[in-house]
Motif scaffolding. Sequence first.
Motif, mmCIF file in Angstrom:
data_model
loop_
_atom_site.group_PDB
_atom_site.id
_atom_site.type_symbol
_atom_site.label_atom_id
_atom_site.label_comp_id
_atom_site.label_asym_id
_atom_site.label_seq_id
_atom_site.Cartn_x
_atom_site.Cartn_y
_atom_site.Cartn_z
ATOM 1 N N ASP A 43 34.213 48.913 33.019
ATOM 2 C CA ASP A 43 33.360 47.918 33.679
ATOM 3 C C ASP A 43 33.705 47.773 35.155
ATOM 4 O O ASP A 43 32.825 47.670 36.008
ATOM 5 C CB ASP A 43 33.431 46.569 32.960
ATOM 6 C CG ASP A 43 34.856 46.080 32.749
ATOM 7 O OD1 ASP A 43 35.796 46.888 32.911
ATOM 8 O OD2 ASP A 43 35.031 44.900 32.410
ATOM 9 N N LYS A 44 34.982 47.812 35.469
ATOM 10 C CA LYS A 44 35.396 47.723 36.869
ATOM 11 C C LYS A 44 34.997 48.982 37.632
ATOM 12 O O LYS A 44 34.532 48.907 38.776
ATOM 13 C CB LYS A 44 36.910 47.510 36.947
ATOM 14 C CG LYS A 44 37.409 47.237 38.330
ATOM 15 C CD LYS A 44 38.891 46.932 38.328
ATOM 16 C CE LYS A 44 39.366 46.673 39.749
ATOM 17 N NZ LYS A 44 40.799 46.441 39.789
ATOM 18 N N PRO A 50 32.388 40.411 36.784
ATOM 19 C CA PRO A 50 33.086 39.804 35.644
ATOM 20 C C PRO A 50 32.191 38.797 34.919
ATOM 21 O O PRO A 50 31.321 38.176 35.519
ATOM 22 C CB PRO A 50 34.294 39.107 36.268
ATOM 23 C CG PRO A 50 34.300 39.437 37.702
ATOM 24 C CD PRO A 50 33.036 40.148 38.044
ATOM 25 N N THR A 51 32.438 38.639 33.648
ATOM 26 C CA THR A 51 31.638 37.731 32.832
ATOM 27 C C THR A 51 32.012 36.273 33.096
ATOM 28 O O THR A 51 33.136 35.976 33.493
ATOM 29 C CB THR A 51 31.814 38.057 31.339
ATOM 30 O OG1 THR A 51 31.015 37.163 30.579
ATOM 31 C CG2 THR A 51 33.244 37.915 30.890
ATOM 32 N N ARG A 52 31.055 35.384 32.856
ATOM 33 C CA ARG A 52 31.294 33.957 33.022
ATOM 34 C C ARG A 52 31.296 33.244 31.667
ATOM 35 O O ARG A 52 31.080 32.038 31.601
ATOM 36 C CB ARG A 52 30.226 33.367 33.941
ATOM 37 C CG ARG A 52 30.305 33.890 35.358
ATOM 38 C CD ARG A 52 29.294 33.232 36.267
ATOM 39 N NE ARG A 52 27.927 33.429 35.863
ATOM 40 C CZ ARG A 52 27.138 34.409 36.272
ATOM 41 N NH1 ARG A 52 27.597 35.295 37.107
ATOM 42 N NH2 ARG A 52 25.905 34.507 35.852
#
Length: 173
Positions: A43-44, A50-52
């Motif tokens: 993902d990076k 980033p998810t919340r």
Amino acid sequence: MASKVIHALYTDDDVLMHAVKKVRQAKHHIEEVYCPFPVHGLDKAMGIAPTRIAITSFMYGCVGLTVAIVMMNFIMIEDWPQDIGGKPSFSYLENMPAFVPIMFELTVFFAAHLMVITFYMRSRLWPFKEAENPDKRTTDDHFLMEIEIHDNEDELIKLLSETGAVEINIAEK
């Protein structure tokens, strides 16, 4: 109008990570990567924000705690106060230590269940939804990188073959 995409298949997750970094360096947008298992750091490398979900989890926990406090105050103090074990219920604060387990359980219950519902709604995972997997081999032992074509087909094919793709296909999305 349907758009064209390139599907590049890889057989190793390390090669895939290297390919994702090279494709991103070449300023191409990766639509999706399909993997048979989670790849740490993918993902990076793809540049995904980033998810919340942790923030929503905290808010859902606060809702659960509020519901627990209001429910116990109404049931045990206002609506039907009871004398249990010689301890009368005249105020919520006097009896709050006895209510801590209920507050904890409802906080966790609300946070967990509402997080799952939020995750499914955000991911658009409805009951009986058809799989969107473009190649069945990605559920077994292959990794697939999907890149949308914008009049750069030859350049992408050359770049992907240099990164170690074992198979490159062009498909309609």
